[in-house]
Design a protein around this motif. Structure first.
Motif, PDB file in Angstrom:
ATOM      1  N   LEU A   1       0.833  -1.202   0.000  1.00  0.00           N
ATOM      2  CA  LEU A   1       0.000   0.000   0.000  1.00  0.00           C
ATOM      3  C   LEU A   1       0.867   1.251   0.000  1.00  0.00           C
ATOM      4  N   PHE A   2       1.884   1.266   0.845  1.00  0.00           N
ATOM      5  CA  PHE A   2       2.797   2.405   0.947  1.00  0.00           C
ATOM      6  C   PHE A   2       3.487   2.666  -0.389  1.00  0.00           C
ATOM      7  N   CYS A   3       4.020   1.620  -0.998  1.00  0.00           N
ATOM      8  CA  CYS A   3       4.728   1.779  -2.275  1.00  0.00           C
ATOM      9  C   CYS A   3       3.778   2.213  -3.389  1.00  0.00           C
ATOM     10  N   PHE A   4       2.569   1.659  -3.399  1.00  0.00           N
ATOM     11  CA  PHE A   4       1.596   2.051  -4.425  1.00  0.00           C
ATOM     12  C   PHE A   4       1.309   3.547  -4.346  1.00  0.00           C
ATOM     13  N   LEU A   5       1.070   4.047  -3.136  1.00  0.00           N
ATOM     14  CA  LEU A   5       0.761   5.470  -2.980  1.00  0.00           C
ATOM     15  C   LEU A   5       1.979   6.349  -3.275  1.00  0.00           C
ATOM     16  N   LEU A   6       3.180   5.851  -2.993  1.00  0.00           N
ATOM     17  CA  LEU A   6       4.385   6.620  -3.308  1.00  0.00           C
ATOM     18  C   LEU A   6       4.594   6.715  -4.814  1.00  0.00           C
ATOM     19  N   VAL A   7       4.396   5.614  -5.518  1.00  0.00           N
ATOM     20  CA  VAL A   7       4.551   5.631  -6.981  1.00  0.00           C
ATOM     21  C   VAL A   7       3.553   6.588  -7.608  1.00  0.00           C
ATOM     22  N   HIS A   8       2.326   6.606  -7.065  1.00  0.00           N
ATOM     23  CA  HIS A   8       1.272   7.474  -7.596  1.00  0.00           C
ATOM     24  C   HIS A   8       1.072   8.675  -6.662  1.00  0.00           C
TER      25      HIS A   8
ATOM     26  N   LEU B   1     -11.975   1.723  -3.550  1.00  0.00           N
ATOM     27  CA  LEU B   1     -11.235   1.221  -4.692  1.00  0.00           C
ATOM     28  C   LEU B   1      -9.919   0.585  -4.266  1.00  0.00           C
ATOM     29  N   LEU B   2      -9.235   1.202  -3.314  1.00  0.00           N
ATOM     30  CA  LEU B   2      -7.967   0.639  -2.843  1.00  0.00           C
ATOM     31  C   LEU B   2      -8.179  -0.714  -2.172  1.00  0.00           C
ATOM     32  N   SER B   3      -9.206  -0.817  -1.358  1.00  0.00           N
ATOM     33  CA  SER B   3      -9.454  -2.098  -0.678  1.00  0.00           C
ATOM     34  C   SER B   3      -9.806  -3.187  -1.684  1.00  0.00           C
ATOM     35  N   ASP B   4     -10.623  -2.864  -2.682  1.00  0.00           N
ATOM     36  CA  ASP B   4     -10.961  -3.845  -3.722  1.00  0.00           C
ATOM     37  C   ASP B   4      -9.733  -4.215  -4.545  1.00  0.00           C
ATOM     38  N   PHE B   5      -8.883  -3.234  -4.777  1.00  0.00           N
ATOM     39  CA  PHE B   5      -7.715  -3.428  -5.636  1.00  0.00           C
ATOM     40  C   PHE B   5      -6.656  -4.297  -4.948  1.00  0.00           C
ATOM     41  N   LEU B   6      -6.411  -4.053  -3.669  1.00  0.00           N
ATOM     42  CA  LEU B   6      -5.350  -4.767  -2.961  1.00  0.00           C
ATOM     43  C   LEU B   6      -5.817  -6.106  -2.392  1.00  0.00           C
ATOM     44  N   TRP B   7      -7.150  -6.256  -2.173  1.00  0.00           N
ATOM     45  CA  TRP B   7      -7.683  -7.526  -1.672  1.00  0.00           C
ATOM     46  C   TRP B   7      -8.856  -7.944  -2.570  1.00  0.00           C
ATOM     47  N   PRO B   8      -8.578  -8.257  -3.819  1.00  0.00           N
ATOM     48  CA  PRO B   8      -9.675  -8.518  -4.772  1.00  0.00           C
ATOM     49  C   PRO B   8     -10.474  -9.780  -4.463  1.00  0.00           C
TER      50      PRO B   8
ATOM     51  N   ASP C   1      14.932  -2.000 -12.161  1.00  0.00           N
ATOM     52  CA  ASP C   1      13.492  -1.913 -12.379  1.00  0.00           C
ATOM     53  C   ASP C   1      12.775  -1.436 -11.123  1.00  0.00           C
ATOM     54  N   LEU C   2      11.685  -0.743 -11.335  1.00  0.00           N
ATOM     55  CA  LEU C   2      10.845  -0.329 -10.218  1.00  0.00           C
ATOM     56  C   LEU C   2      10.376  -1.559  -9.450  1.00  0.00           C
ATOM     57  N   LEU C   3      10.580  -1.545  -8.113  1.00  0.00           N
ATOM     58  CA  LEU C   3      10.132  -2.633  -7.244  1.00  0.00           C
ATOM     59  C   LEU C   3      10.537  -3.997  -7.819  1.00  0.00           C
ATOM     60  N   ALA C   4      11.820  -4.117  -8.094  1.00  0.00           N
ATOM     61  CA  ALA C   4      12.350  -5.323  -8.744  1.00  0.00           C
ATOM     62  C   ALA C   4      11.948  -6.585  -7.989  1.00  0.00           C
ATOM     63  N   GLY C   5      11.454  -7.545  -8.745  1.00  0.00           N
ATOM     64  CA  GLY C   5      11.062  -8.816  -8.160  1.00  0.00           C
ATOM     65  C   GLY C   5       9.626  -8.890  -7.696  1.00  0.00           C
ATOM     66  N   TRP C   6       8.937  -7.765  -7.633  1.00  0.00           N
ATOM     67  CA  TRP C   6       7.537  -7.806  -7.202  1.00  0.00           C
ATOM     68  C   TRP C   6       6.678  -8.340  -8.347  1.00  0.00           C
TER      69      TRP C   6
ATOM     70  N   TRP D   1      -0.008  -4.483 -10.941  1.00  0.00           N
ATOM     71  CA  TRP D   1       0.004  -3.034 -11.072  1.00  0.00           C
ATOM     72  C   TRP D   1       1.413  -2.490 -11.272  1.00  0.00           C
ATOM     73  N   CYS D   2       2.427  -3.266 -10.894  1.00  0.00           N
ATOM     74  CA  CYS D   2       3.815  -2.803 -11.051  1.00  0.00           C
ATOM     75  C   CYS D   2       4.260  -2.784 -12.514  1.00  0.00           C
ATOM     76  N   LEU D   3       3.689  -3.655 -13.340  1.00  0.00           N
ATOM     77  CA  LEU D   3       4.214  -3.852 -14.692  1.00  0.00           C
ATOM     78  C   LEU D   3       4.143  -2.600 -15.557  1.00  0.00           C
ATOM     79  N   PRO D   4       2.972  -1.949 -15.689  1.00  0.00           N
ATOM     80  CA  PRO D   4       2.944  -0.738 -16.517  1.00  0.00           C
ATOM     81  C   PRO D   4       3.790   0.387 -15.937  1.00  0.00           C
ATOM     82  N   GLU D   5       3.892   0.447 -14.603  1.00  0.00           N
ATOM     83  CA  GLU D   5       4.710   1.493 -13.996  1.00  0.00           C
ATOM     84  C   GLU D   5       6.192   1.255 -14.264  1.00  0.00           C
TER      85      GLU D   5
END
Length: 301
Positions: A31-38, A47-54, A144-149, A153-157
């Motif tokens: 969650l922290f990294c997602f908000l930092l990237v964006h 939306l965040l809760s649905d996105f991170l715990w689909p 790479d951004l967040l290498a190994g993750w 959502w990391c891929l397009p970023e």
């Protein structure tokens, strides 16, 4: 460095007052990294809760989001902290955004700022201070951004930041060429080709640099490297522009000076996560409703 500093290029790391913190729970860190990237955007809690715990129900996913936020602040921003700032700004009911004042430094924010400042200029026209700032920015890109993750959502970023990095390197090649820093310029160009061997515009830059210093054989070799990789990866020949430069080099003619254009990398890639599309729709609807009923956004939520 006082406060929090975060590196997201390569293996992510979080440092607090110079000491690395490794006790962040996985979902809180995501969650922290997602908000930092964006860092420029706000997101609704739903939306965040649905996105991170689909795979969870709405009630459960919202509880997990609250827990992730609590754990994040407990680890990185405990009550005894003199900063006294929440890591995530939730002052607008139902919405979350990273609190940039609570995070002293992030590599992605520095990188983004340097890239944004470059969009109105090109390499040949950069001042010495702009060029040095750009050199500092490309130095932040440790991988790479967040290498190994594996998160989707990391891929397009990753693609977005890599393309920005390659464009920065091309601008530095052009900047070095004007200042006759040929060896440094070749180094930046070769770095770009390690990431994208089929980047034809960079091959052209290196052909021009080698030819300018009188190394026509190396310039010819660069053309053939370009031709080989394009044929192998895409089954195509070099463009007319590249072939024209090659012919000029064979005739030992100085090619005309050309400004390296800086195409804009879209802030949101084509493969935008469904979260972004849904958020934009909701925000547009919300704005229309507020305009219709003359509502104060702070009272909506």
């Amino acid at each position: 460095m006082n406060g929090l500093s975060v590196r997201l290029f390569g293996i992510p790391s979080v440092h607090r007052s110079g000491r690395e913190t490794k006790r962040i729970p996985a979902k809180s860190l995501e969650l922290f990294c997602f908000l930092l990237v964006h860092h420029r955007r706000r997101y609704s809690r739903e939306l965040l809760s649905d996105f991170l715990w689909p795979d969870e129900t709405g009630t459960l996913s919202k509880r997990y989001l609250r827990q992730a936020l609590w754990k994040l602040n407990a680890v990185l921003n405990p009550a005894s902290d003199s900063m006294g700032k929440e890591l995530v700004d939730n002052s607008s009911p139902g919405w979350l955004q990273i609190n940039s004042h609570a995070v002293a430094w992030t590599d992605v924010r520095e990188f983004d700022q340097a890239y944004s400042g470059l969009l109105t200029n090109v390499g040949e026209r950069l001042s010495d201070s702009d060029g040095r700032a750009l050199e500092n920015a490309v130095g932040l890109y440790r991988g790479d951004l967040l290498a190994g993750w594996p998160q989707e959502w990391c891929l397009p970023e990753r693609t977005r930041f890599e393309q920005a990095y390659l464009m920065m390197l091309e601008q530095l090649v052009a900047w070095c060429r004007v200042r006759q820093l040929y060896l440094k310029g070749v180094g930046y160009g070769e770095t770009a080709l390690r990431y994208d061997p089929a980047r034809e515009s960079t091959h052209r830059q290196l052909m021009g640099l080698h030819h300018e210093v009188g190394n026509r054989g190396e310039a010819v070799r660069q053309f053939h490297l370009c031709a080989d990789v394009l044929s192998r990866e895409f089954g195509v020949r070099p463009s007319a522009q590249t072939r024209e430069l090659y012919e000029q080099i064979l005739r030992d003619e100085a090619p005309p000076t050309r400004t390296v254009a800086m195409p804009l990398v879209r802030r949101e890639p084509e493969a935008v996560p469904a979260l972004h599309a849904r958020l934009d729709e909701i925000q547009a609807s919300l704005q229309r409703l507020m305009a219709l009923f003359d509502l104060d956004p702070r009272n909506v939520g």
